[in-house]
Design a protein around this motif. Structure first.
Motif, short mmCIF file in Angstrom:
data_model
loop_
_atom_site.label_atom_id
_atom_site.label_comp_id
_atom_site.label_asym_id
_atom_site.label_seq_id
_atom_site.Cartn_x
_atom_site.Cartn_y
_atom_site.Cartn_z
N ASN A 99 0.82 -1.21 0.00
CA ASN A 99 0.00 0.00 0.00
C ASN A 99 0.86 1.26 0.00
O ASN A 99 0.55 2.24 -0.69
CB ASN A 99 -0.97 0.00 1.18
N MET A 100 1.94 1.26 0.77
CA MET A 100 2.87 2.39 0.78
C MET A 100 3.48 2.56 -0.61
O MET A 100 3.60 3.66 -1.14
CB MET A 100 3.97 2.15 1.82
N PHE A 101 3.85 1.45 -1.20
CA PHE A 101 4.45 1.43 -2.53
C PHE A 101 3.48 2.00 -3.56
O PHE A 101 3.84 2.82 -4.40
CB PHE A 101 4.80 -0.03 -2.84
N ARG A 102 2.22 1.55 -3.50
CA ARG A 102 1.19 2.07 -4.40
C ARG A 102 1.02 3.57 -4.23
O ARG A 102 0.95 4.31 -5.20
CB ARG A 102 -0.15 1.37 -4.16
N ASN A 103 0.99 4.02 -2.99
CA ASN A 103 0.85 5.44 -2.71
C ASN A 103 2.00 6.23 -3.34
O ASN A 103 1.78 7.28 -3.95
CB ASN A 103 0.81 5.65 -1.19
N ALA A 104 3.22 5.74 -3.20
CA ALA A 104 4.38 6.42 -3.78
C ALA A 104 4.31 6.43 -5.30
O ALA A 104 4.57 7.46 -5.95
CB ALA A 104 5.67 5.75 -3.31
N LEU A 105 3.93 5.33 -5.90
CA LEU A 105 3.84 5.23 -7.36
C LEU A 105 2.71 6.09 -7.91
O LEU A 105 2.85 6.75 -8.94
CB LEU A 105 3.65 3.76 -7.75
N GLU A 106 1.61 6.12 -7.19
CA GLU A 106 0.43 6.88 -7.59
C GLU A 106 0.73 8.38 -7.73
O GLU A 106 0.15 9.07 -8.56
CB GLU A 106 -0.66 6.65 -6.54
N ARG A 107 1.64 8.87 -6.95
CA ARG A 107 2.00 10.29 -6.98
C ARG A 107 2.58 10.72 -8.32
O ARG A 107 2.49 11.89 -8.70
CB ARG A 107 3.03 10.59 -5.89
N LYS A 108 3.17 9.79 -9.05
CA LYS A 108 3.83 10.12 -10.32
C LYS A 108 3.15 9.48 -11.53
O LYS A 108 3.69 9.54 -12.63
CB LYS A 108 5.30 9.67 -10.27
N THR A 109 2.00 8.87 -11.33
CA THR A 109 1.30 8.24 -12.45
C THR A 109 -0.13 8.75 -12.57
O THR A 109 -1.03 8.01 -12.97
CB THR A 109 1.29 6.70 -12.28
#
Length: 139
Positions: A99-109
Motif C-alpha cells: 500500500n505504501m508502494f502504491r501510494n508512492a507510485l500513484e504520486r507520479k502516475t
C-alpha cells in the motif's frame, strides 16, 4: 535429409519472438516507471517523515530472459523486483508495504486511466495499450 532450420528461424523471428524495437519500448517503460517510483517515494518520505529506500532493482520474467513473445492483445508483462533492506521496513507487513508502494507510485502516475493496483504478490501499473508493469516487493 532436408535442413529446414532457416524456415524455423524465419517463422520464429516473424511470428513468435517480439521484435527488438518493441522489446526496447517495453524496457524504456520499465525504466520510466522505476524512476517514477523513486521520485514518488521521495515525496512520500518527505510528506510522512519516513526514510524508505530502494536497495536494489531486479529485472525479472520474460523481458529479462529475452523470451517475450508476440501477443495480439499486447498483454505484455513487465516484471520488476524491488528490494528493500529488512531494517528499512521495520515492522511493516507485506500488505502495508504494498500500500505504501502504491501510494508512492500513484504520486507520479496521475495521467494513467487506472490507478496502480495492489495485488496479492505485487503492485500493478496498467497501460491503456494492453501491457502492464508488475512490481514485486522484497525485503
Amino acid at each position: 535429409m532436408y535442413d529446414c532450420s532457416k524456415e524455423f528461424l524465419k517463422f520464429y523471428q516473424r511470428h513468435v519472438v517480439l521484435p527488438a524495437e518493441q522489446q526496447n519500448h517495453l524496457r524504456k517503460k520499465r525504466r520510466l516507471n522505476i524512476n517514477r517510483l523513486k521520485k514518488g517515494l521521495e515525496e512520500y518520505n518527505e510528506e510522512k517523515g519516513t526514510d524508505f529506500k530502494i536497495a536494489e532493482e531486479r529485472i525479472q520474467g520474460s523481458l529479462a530472459m529475452h523470451t517475450i513473445v508476440q501477443n495480439d492483445s499486447n498483454d505484455f508483462d513487465i516484471d520488476v523486483g524491488i528490494v528493500f533492506e529488512a531494517d528499512n521496513l521495520a515492522n511493516r507487513g507485506a500488505e502495508s508495504t504494498r500500500n505504501m508502494f502504491r501510494n508512492a507510485l500513484e504520486r507520479k502516475t496521475n495521467t494513467f486511466t487506472d490507478e496502480p493496483e495492489v495485488k496479492t504478490s505485487c503492485v500493478r501499473l496498467k497501460y491503456s495499450e494492453g501491457y502492464h508493469v508488475d512490481f514485486a516487493i522484497f525485503r
